[in-house]
Scaffold this motif. Structure first.
Motif, mmCIF file in Angstrom:
data_model
loop_
_atom_site.group_PDB
_atom_site.id
_atom_site.type_symbol
_atom_site.label_atom_id
_atom_site.label_comp_id
_atom_site.label_asym_id
_atom_site.label_seq_id
_atom_site.Cartn_x
_atom_site.Cartn_y
_atom_site.Cartn_z
ATOM 1 N N ALA A 42 14.308 -8.088 168.447
ATOM 2 C CA ALA A 42 12.940 -8.600 168.972
ATOM 3 C C ALA A 42 12.221 -9.025 167.695
ATOM 4 O O ALA A 42 11.842 -8.560 166.619
ATOM 5 C CB ALA A 42 12.396 -7.496 169.609
ATOM 6 N N GLY A 43 11.760 -10.263 167.981
ATOM 7 C CA GLY A 43 11.078 -10.989 167.065
ATOM 8 C C GLY A 43 11.517 -11.773 166.067
ATOM 9 O O GLY A 43 11.015 -12.125 164.936
ATOM 10 N N ALA A 44 12.803 -11.293 165.743
ATOM 11 C CA ALA A 44 13.538 -12.025 164.733
ATOM 12 C C ALA A 44 13.994 -13.352 164.918
ATOM 13 O O ALA A 44 14.462 -14.128 163.895
ATOM 14 C CB ALA A 44 14.963 -11.312 164.447
ATOM 15 N N GLY A 45 13.960 -14.300 165.883
ATOM 16 C CA GLY A 45 14.387 -15.419 166.081
ATOM 17 C C GLY A 45 15.706 -15.315 166.609
ATOM 18 O O GLY A 45 16.389 -14.672 166.581
ATOM 19 N N HIS A 95 13.736 -23.257 168.898
ATOM 20 C CA HIS A 95 12.972 -24.538 168.654
ATOM 21 C C HIS A 95 13.143 -24.885 167.268
ATOM 22 O O HIS A 95 12.940 -24.147 166.344
ATOM 23 C CB HIS A 95 11.482 -23.968 168.949
ATOM 24 C CG HIS A 95 10.977 -23.620 170.051
ATOM 25 N ND1 HIS A 95 11.454 -22.149 170.663
ATOM 26 C CD2 HIS A 95 10.340 -24.366 171.255
ATOM 27 C CE1 HIS A 95 10.753 -22.492 171.879
ATOM 28 N NE2 HIS A 95 10.010 -23.519 172.236
ATOM 29 N N LEU A 96 13.582 -26.313 167.266
ATOM 30 C CA LEU A 96 13.774 -27.058 165.969
ATOM 31 C C LEU A 96 12.430 -27.508 165.397
ATOM 32 O O LEU A 96 11.700 -28.095 166.253
ATOM 33 C CB LEU A 96 14.429 -28.201 166.006
ATOM 34 C CG LEU A 96 16.342 -27.658 166.129
ATOM 35 C CD1 LEU A 96 16.428 -26.888 167.239
ATOM 36 C CD2 LEU A 96 17.232 -28.838 166.421
ATOM 37 N N PRO A 97 12.324 -27.379 163.960
ATOM 38 C CA PRO A 97 11.133 -28.179 163.300
ATOM 39 C C PRO A 97 11.427 -29.520 163.535
ATOM 40 O O PRO A 97 12.603 -30.119 163.470
ATOM 41 C CB PRO A 97 11.392 -27.488 161.873
ATOM 42 C CG PRO A 97 12.660 -26.945 161.607
ATOM 43 C CD PRO A 97 13.086 -26.589 163.185
ATOM 44 N N GLU A 98 10.586 -30.283 163.115
ATOM 45 C CA GLU A 98 10.466 -31.706 163.051
ATOM 46 C C GLU A 98 11.477 -32.362 162.205
ATOM 47 O O GLU A 98 12.393 -33.310 162.425
ATOM 48 C CB GLU A 98 9.075 -32.341 162.748
ATOM 49 C CG GLU A 98 9.122 -34.016 162.923
ATOM 50 C CD GLU A 98 7.673 -34.380 162.702
ATOM 51 O OE1 GLU A 98 7.591 -35.504 162.146
ATOM 52 O OE2 GLU A 98 6.583 -33.643 162.997
ATOM 53 N N PHE A 156 20.914 -28.035 153.286
ATOM 54 C CA PHE A 156 19.311 -28.490 152.527
ATOM 55 C C PHE A 156 18.295 -27.894 153.471
ATOM 56 O O PHE A 156 18.153 -28.192 154.531
ATOM 57 C CB PHE A 156 19.447 -29.891 152.250
ATOM 58 C CG PHE A 156 20.396 -30.428 151.527
ATOM 59 C CD1 PHE A 156 20.379 -30.313 150.002
ATOM 60 C CD2 PHE A 156 21.619 -30.781 152.101
ATOM 61 C CE1 PHE A 156 21.154 -30.689 149.203
ATOM 62 C CE2 PHE A 156 22.770 -31.180 151.102
ATOM 63 C CZ PHE A 156 22.593 -31.256 149.755
ATOM 64 N N GLY A 157 17.193 -27.301 152.745
ATOM 65 C CA GLY A 157 16.049 -26.932 153.488
ATOM 66 C C GLY A 157 15.025 -28.085 153.680
ATOM 67 O O GLY A 157 15.583 -29.240 153.668
ATOM 68 N N PRO A 158 13.867 -27.687 154.238
ATOM 69 C CA PRO A 158 12.764 -28.624 154.530
ATOM 70 C C PRO A 158 12.479 -29.694 153.636
ATOM 71 O O PRO A 158 12.255 -30.936 154.017
ATOM 72 C CB PRO A 158 11.626 -27.732 154.894
ATOM 73 C CG PRO A 158 12.129 -26.483 155.008
ATOM 74 C CD PRO A 158 13.279 -26.353 154.321
ATOM 75 N N LEU A 178 16.625 -22.370 157.751
ATOM 76 C CA LEU A 178 16.188 -23.819 158.237
ATOM 77 C C LEU A 178 14.977 -23.948 159.004
ATOM 78 O O LEU A 178 14.572 -24.867 159.686
ATOM 79 C CB LEU A 178 17.482 -24.258 159.370
ATOM 80 C CG LEU A 178 18.706 -24.578 158.707
ATOM 81 C CD1 LEU A 178 19.777 -24.860 159.701
ATOM 82 C CD2 LEU A 178 18.611 -25.519 157.573
ATOM 83 N N ALA A 179 14.168 -22.678 159.159
ATOM 84 C CA ALA A 179 12.921 -22.586 159.957
ATOM 85 C C ALA A 179 13.111 -22.906 161.433
ATOM 86 O O ALA A 179 12.010 -23.319 161.895
ATOM 87 C CB ALA A 179 11.868 -23.544 159.293
#
Length: 181
Positions: A42-45, A95-98, A156-158, A178-179
């Motif tokens: 729960a809430g962990a993504g 949901h993927l970040p931009e 690689f991160g953001p 990876l956010a």
């Protein structure tokens, strides 16, 4: 002028069941849904593990391949992955970040939105691609060439540079790094 009326013979329940069984057994099998639960806690993504990809030819499209791995399958462009390569599996509902949409070539620069589902085009959903179900998105990772160690890859991160690079091993969750939400 005479009218001919054609009446089909009455069908029995057994003949209907036999025809239904013949139809169902001749249909191509539907690939199983991924066994990864999209939400770890729960809430962990979402749970986005690093998986080993095994490629098969797409049954109806030469420019596509079906990437199978422990827990699911995703339709990918031919030549994008190699057999045995590690990739991050992002399940439906995430949901993927931009920056990740752009890196995975899932960004429409004209509209300024992602090519996935949802209001912003960033929500992963299952999709039927040329007749084959695809249950998520695979993100390419930089595979470690060391054959003696356990399978690992660098992500690689953001920022996308070496200062944000981190090593992950097979099965390890990469969502927080990876956010992915």
């Amino acid at each position: 002028m005479s009218t001919t009326l054609i009446i089909s013979p009455p069908r029995t329940r057994d003949s209907f069941v036999a025809k239904l069984f013949a139809f169902l057994t001749s249909a191509p099998p539907i690939p199983p849904a991924p066994t990864f639960h999209p939400v770890a806690a729960a809430g962990a993504g979402p749970h986005c593990p690093l998986v080993v990809v095994q490629l098969l030819a797409h049954p109806s499209a030469d420019h596509l391949q079906v990437a199978h791995f422990a827990g699911g399958s995703v339709v990918v462009p031919r030549g994008y992955f190699n057999n045995g390569e590690l990739a991050v599996f992002i399940p439906e509902g995430a949901h993927l970040p931009e920056y990740l949409l752009k890196r995975a070539n899932l960004w429409n620069h004209t509209t300024g939105y992602g090519a996935l589902r949802g209001r912003e085009g960033n929500r992963v959903a299952w999709k039927k691609v040329q007749g084959v179900l695809s249950y998520g998105v695979l993100i390419k990772a930089l595979n470690d060439p060391d054959p003696l160690g356990e399978p690992s890859a660098m992500l690689f991160g953001p920022r996308g540079d070496w200062s944000s690079a981190t090593m992950f091993t097979e099965g390890e969750c990469c969502a927080r790094f990876l956010a992915v939400q």
